[in-house]
Design a protein around this motif. Structure first.
Motif, PDB file in Angstrom:
ATOM      1  N   GLN A  80       1.513   8.865   7.827  1.00  0.00           N
ATOM      2  CA  GLN A  80       0.778   7.623   8.045  1.00  0.00           C
ATOM      3  C   GLN A  80       1.223   6.515   7.098  1.00  0.00           C
ATOM      4  N   LEU A  81       1.608   6.864   5.895  1.00  0.00           N
ATOM      5  CA  LEU A  81       2.014   5.863   4.898  1.00  0.00           C
ATOM      6  C   LEU A  81       3.503   5.585   4.920  1.00  0.00           C
ATOM      7  N   SER A  82       4.243   6.255   5.789  1.00  0.00           N
ATOM      8  CA  SER A  82       5.693   6.008   5.854  1.00  0.00           C
ATOM      9  C   SER A  82       6.006   4.560   6.243  1.00  0.00           C
ATOM     10  N   PRO A  83       5.343   3.964   7.259  1.00  0.00           N
ATOM     11  CA  PRO A  83       5.611   2.541   7.550  1.00  0.00           C
ATOM     12  C   PRO A  83       5.245   1.628   6.384  1.00  0.00           C
ATOM     13  N   TYR A  84       4.215   1.993   5.643  1.00  0.00           N
ATOM     14  CA  TYR A  84       3.835   1.182   4.482  1.00  0.00           C
ATOM     15  C   TYR A  84       4.949   1.175   3.443  1.00  0.00           C
ATOM     16  N   THR A  85       5.540   2.332   3.219  1.00  0.00           N
ATOM     17  CA  THR A  85       6.627   2.406   2.240  1.00  0.00           C
ATOM     18  C   THR A  85       7.823   1.589   2.706  1.00  0.00           C
ATOM     19  N   LYS A 136       3.414  -7.604  12.990  1.00  0.00           N
ATOM     20  CA  LYS A 136       2.672  -7.328  14.215  1.00  0.00           C
ATOM     21  C   LYS A 136       3.105  -6.026  14.877  1.00  0.00           C
ATOM     22  N   THR A 137       4.088  -5.351  14.303  1.00  0.00           N
ATOM     23  CA  THR A 137       4.538  -4.074  14.852  1.00  0.00           C
ATOM     24  C   THR A 137       3.438  -3.036  14.697  1.00  0.00           C
ATOM     25  N   PRO A 138       3.130  -2.234  15.734  1.00  0.00           N
ATOM     26  CA  PRO A 138       2.055  -1.220  15.622  1.00  0.00           C
ATOM     27  C   PRO A 138       2.342  -0.231  14.507  1.00  0.00           C
ATOM     28  N   ILE A 139       1.284   0.208  13.876  1.00  0.00           N
ATOM     29  CA  ILE A 139       1.424   1.160  12.766  1.00  0.00           C
ATOM     30  C   ILE A 139       1.925   2.479  13.313  1.00  0.00           C
ATOM     31  N   GLY A 140       2.934   3.022  12.649  1.00  0.00           N
ATOM     32  CA  GLY A 140       3.494   4.277  13.105  1.00  0.00           C
ATOM     33  C   GLY A 140       4.481   4.075  14.237  1.00  0.00           C
ATOM     34  N   GLY A 141       4.763   2.852  14.624  1.00  0.00           N
ATOM     35  CA  GLY A 141       5.704   2.616  15.711  1.00  0.00           C
ATOM     36  C   GLY A 141       7.121   2.871  15.279  1.00  0.00           C
ATOM     37  N   ASN A 163      12.640 -15.801  -0.920  1.00  0.00           N
ATOM     38  CA  ASN A 163      13.122 -17.180  -0.799  1.00  0.00           C
ATOM     39  C   ASN A 163      13.148 -17.781  -2.190  1.00  0.00           C
ATOM     40  N   THR A 164      14.319 -18.102  -2.624  1.00  0.00           N
ATOM     41  CA  THR A 164      14.495 -18.590  -3.995  1.00  0.00           C
ATOM     42  C   THR A 164      14.406 -20.092  -4.107  1.00  0.00           C
ATOM     43  N   LYS A 165      14.239 -20.746  -2.978  1.00  0.00           N
ATOM     44  CA  LYS A 165      14.129 -22.204  -3.061  1.00  0.00           C
ATOM     45  C   LYS A 165      12.766 -22.594  -3.608  1.00  0.00           C
ATOM     46  N   SER A 166      12.809 -23.491  -4.510  1.00  0.00           N
ATOM     47  CA  SER A 166      11.564 -23.921  -5.140  1.00  0.00           C
ATOM     48  C   SER A 166      10.722 -24.730  -4.174  1.00  0.00           C
ATOM     49  N   GLY A 167       9.388 -24.545  -4.326  1.00  0.00           N
ATOM     50  CA  GLY A 167       8.477 -25.299  -3.492  1.00  0.00           C
ATOM     51  C   GLY A 167       8.078 -24.588  -2.235  1.00  0.00           C
ATOM     52  N   LYS A 168       8.699 -23.513  -1.867  1.00  0.00           N
ATOM     53  CA  LYS A 168       8.360 -22.758  -0.668  1.00  0.00           C
ATOM     54  C   LYS A 168       7.696 -21.444  -1.075  1.00  0.00           C
ATOM     55  N   PRO A 169       6.632 -21.057  -0.358  1.00  0.00           N
ATOM     56  CA  PRO A 169       5.989 -19.778  -0.703  1.00  0.00           C
ATOM     57  C   PRO A 169       6.884 -18.608  -0.348  1.00  0.00           C
ATOM     58  N   ASN A 170       6.687 -17.514  -1.085  1.00  0.00           N
ATOM     59  CA  ASN A 170       7.469 -16.310  -0.853  1.00  0.00           C
ATOM     60  C   ASN A 170       6.830 -15.549   0.315  1.00  0.00           C
ATOM     61  N   GLU A 171       7.601 -15.435   1.415  1.00  0.00           N
ATOM     62  CA  GLU A 171       7.077 -14.781   2.609  1.00  0.00           C
ATOM     63  C   GLU A 171       7.338 -13.278   2.646  1.00  0.00           C
ATOM     64  N   ASP A 172       7.977 -12.730   1.625  1.00  0.00           N
ATOM     65  CA  ASP A 172       8.251 -11.290   1.595  1.00  0.00           C
ATOM     66  C   ASP A 172       6.928 -10.536   1.435  1.00  0.00           C
ATOM     67  N   PRO A 173       6.570  -9.628   2.395  1.00  0.00           N
ATOM     68  CA  PRO A 173       5.286  -8.911   2.262  1.00  0.00           C
ATOM     69  C   PRO A 173       5.226  -8.015   1.039  1.00  0.00           C
ATOM     70  N   GLU A 230      -2.203  -9.240  -0.811  1.00  0.00           N
ATOM     71  CA  GLU A 230      -3.369  -8.971   0.020  1.00  0.00           C
ATOM     72  C   GLU A 230      -2.974  -8.359   1.350  1.00  0.00           C
ATOM     73  N   ARG A 231      -1.711  -8.584   1.788  1.00  0.00           N
ATOM     74  CA  ARG A 231      -1.272  -7.994   3.046  1.00  0.00           C
ATOM     75  C   ARG A 231      -1.268  -6.462   2.980  1.00  0.00           C
ATOM     76  N   ARG A 232      -1.037  -5.927   1.810  1.00  0.00           N
ATOM     77  CA  ARG A 232      -1.041  -4.464   1.658  1.00  0.00           C
ATOM     78  C   ARG A 232      -2.415  -3.896   2.032  1.00  0.00           C
ATOM     79  N   PHE A 233      -3.465  -4.521   1.508  1.00  0.00           N
ATOM     80  CA  PHE A 233      -4.814  -4.014   1.762  1.00  0.00           C
ATOM     81  C   PHE A 233      -5.232  -4.283   3.197  1.00  0.00           C
ATOM     82  N   ALA A 234      -4.784  -5.400   3.756  1.00  0.00           N
ATOM     83  CA  ALA A 234      -5.071  -5.654   5.171  1.00  0.00           C
ATOM     84  C   ALA A 234      -4.389  -4.613   6.047  1.00  0.00           C
ATOM     85  N   TRP A 235      -3.152  -4.291   5.692  1.00  0.00           N
ATOM     86  CA  TRP A 235      -2.430  -3.252   6.444  1.00  0.00           C
ATOM     87  C   TRP A 235      -3.151  -1.909   6.342  1.00  0.00           C
ATOM     88  N   PHE A 236      -3.650  -1.576   5.147  1.00  0.00           N
ATOM     89  CA  PHE A 236      -4.329  -0.294   4.964  1.00  0.00           C
ATOM     90  C   PHE A 236      -5.648  -0.257   5.724  1.00  0.00           C
TER      91      PHE A 236
END
Length: 438
Positions: free
Chosen positions: A299-304, A335-340, A351-361, A368-374
């Motif tokens: 179950q935690l393999s996609p999380y890793t 948006k990929t299903p868990i375990g898919g 993203n190393t450009k200044s002024g842009k948020p880091n979109e890497d989960p 917070e995306r980790r806890f939402a995923w869990f």
């Protein structure tokens, strides 16, 4: 003699002798002699003097000599009669004493004979008692041997019954375990308990080295492993919705010729999976922990794959510009299903450009995306595996613990090392991540 008137006075007549009983006289004499020989005895006469004087004694009883001479024959006769009587008494006493001596000797002889006979009887009784004791010991020894033989016979009968029960249970377990498409898990769980108890009895009694017991034990071990693998594949099928690898029936080499062929586990219902958990519970704690760990890892393999930090490697083009994944790719991946089976190898880089948020989960800014995923994972498990696992297994606890341990390892990797996040020194981002984590 003459009186005053001239008369001659005549002499008074002599006193008349009084007749005395000779026996009384002899008794008086005897009383004197008795007093002189035994002074403590009371006196038989009125004479208080203990010193016997014959003359005084005669003068007291006879006033004149003529009276004594007159009474002498009677005294002699009485004395002779008393002497004769005394001689007769003495002779009778001596005769009786002699007879008593003979009787006493006869009594002593009879007593000795009786004692000898009694001793002989005691010896005979003692001999018979010793013989009876030996007989009792022999009988007791025979009873002990018979009792041991009875116990051994009962133990043998019990062992044969257990062996028959074990063989029958193994055959029934083989039928339940190899049945396809769905084994009879509920019956298999009870049969596994029975076979393990019977095998434990044989091991305690030292019969584990017998070839028949070894063969049955190997068959049971093969069926246990086969059932565990089948149940594990069934959980994987329900988790991913994909076809699992074929599972070989337990103990194929020892299975009958008409045993069903290996098949792929189908999508089992919750009731079937719950019965499968009973089987795993009957297999023991080792198989239970293995299944829980495998389920949590699955179950935690996609999380890793999605949230594990990666090294900061920048790919440059010929013009020297770096290629990074776009925000749309990240959202598409989330948006990929868990375990898919979606390909998770393409993840957006930092993203190393200044002024842009880091979109890497996997970054600190998106923690917070980790806890939402869990949370989505827990909802998905409740929908797919609700009331499947026994409460004593505490699957949710183990899953949550594994998630926290993985998150901790990822967070430490983002704070330092080759996978250090670009915002690792940003206090605002760190405070935000701490708040989201708490």
């Amino acid at each position: 003699m003459s009186g005053a008137g001239g008369r001659v006075a005549s002499a008074p007549p002599p006193p008349r002798a009084v007749a005395i009983d000779p026996n009384a006289l002899l008794d008086a004499i005897e009383s004197y002699t008795s007093k002189s020989s035994s002074p403590k005895q009371p006196p038989s006469t009125s004479t208080p003097d203990s010193n016997f004087d014959p003359i005084d004694f005669l003068n007291q009883h006879y006033t004149t000599e003529s009276a004594l001479l007159t009474d002498l024959p009677r005294l002699r006769k009485a004395a002779s009669h008393r002497i004769a009587t005394l001689n007769t008494s003495v002779s009778d006493a001596i005769q009786r004493q002699s007879e008593r001596g003979t009787t006493s000797l006869d009594d002593v002889t009879r007593a000795r004979t009786t004692i000898s006979n009694l001793h002989t009887r005691i010896q005979v009784i003692q001999s018979k008692a010793e013989q009876s004791e030996r007989t009792v010991r022999t009988i007791t020894g025979d009873m002990k041997r018979l009792d041991r033989a009875k116990r051994h016979l009962q133990h043998t009968i019990t062992t044969l019954k257990r062996l028959h029960m074990l063989a029958s249970a193994v055959d029934q377990l083989e039928v339940c375990a190899t049945l396809r498409p769905i084994p009879r898990f509920s019956e298999a769980a009870h049969l596994i308990d029975a076979t393990m108890q019977l095998l434990g009895k044989f091991e305690e009694e030292g019969f584990s080295g017998i070839s028949q017991i070894k063969d049955l034990k190997e068959r049971v071990g093969g069926m246990r492993s086969g059932l565990y693998e089948f149940i594990l594949q069934a959980f994987r099928v329900r988790s991913t919705g994909q076809d699992a690898a074929p599972v070989t029936p337990a103990n194929v080499t020892d299975a009958p010729s008409d045993a069903p062929t290996p098949t792929t586990p189908q999508l089992l219902s919750k009731e079937s999976l719950s019965d499968g958990c009973q089987v795993v519970d009957a297999l023991g704690l080792e198989f239970t922990h293995r299944l829980i760990d495998a389920f949590c890892t699955e179950q935690l393999s996609p999380y890793t794959k999605l949230f594990a930090p990666k090294k900061n490697v920048r790919q440059t083009t010929s013009a020297g510009t770096s290629k990074t994944s776009t925000s749309s790719d990240v959202m598409k991946f989330l948006k990929t299903p868990i375990g898919g089976s979606s390909n998770v190898s393409e993840r957006p880089t930092t993203n190393t450009k200044s002024g842009k948020p880091n979109e890497d989960p996997a970054c600190l800014d998106q923690i917070e995306r980790r806890f939402a995923w869990f949370r989505r994972l827990l909802r998905s498990i409740d929908e797919s595996f609700g009331n499947v696992f026994p409460h004593a297994w505490q699957v949710h606890y183990t899953l949550t613990t594994s998630f926290f341990e993985g998150t901790r390892a990822h967070t430490l990797a983002l704070l330092h090392g080759s996978c250090k996040d670009r915002d690792a020194a940003n206090a605002t981002i760190l405070l935000k991540a701490l708040q989201k984590t708490m």
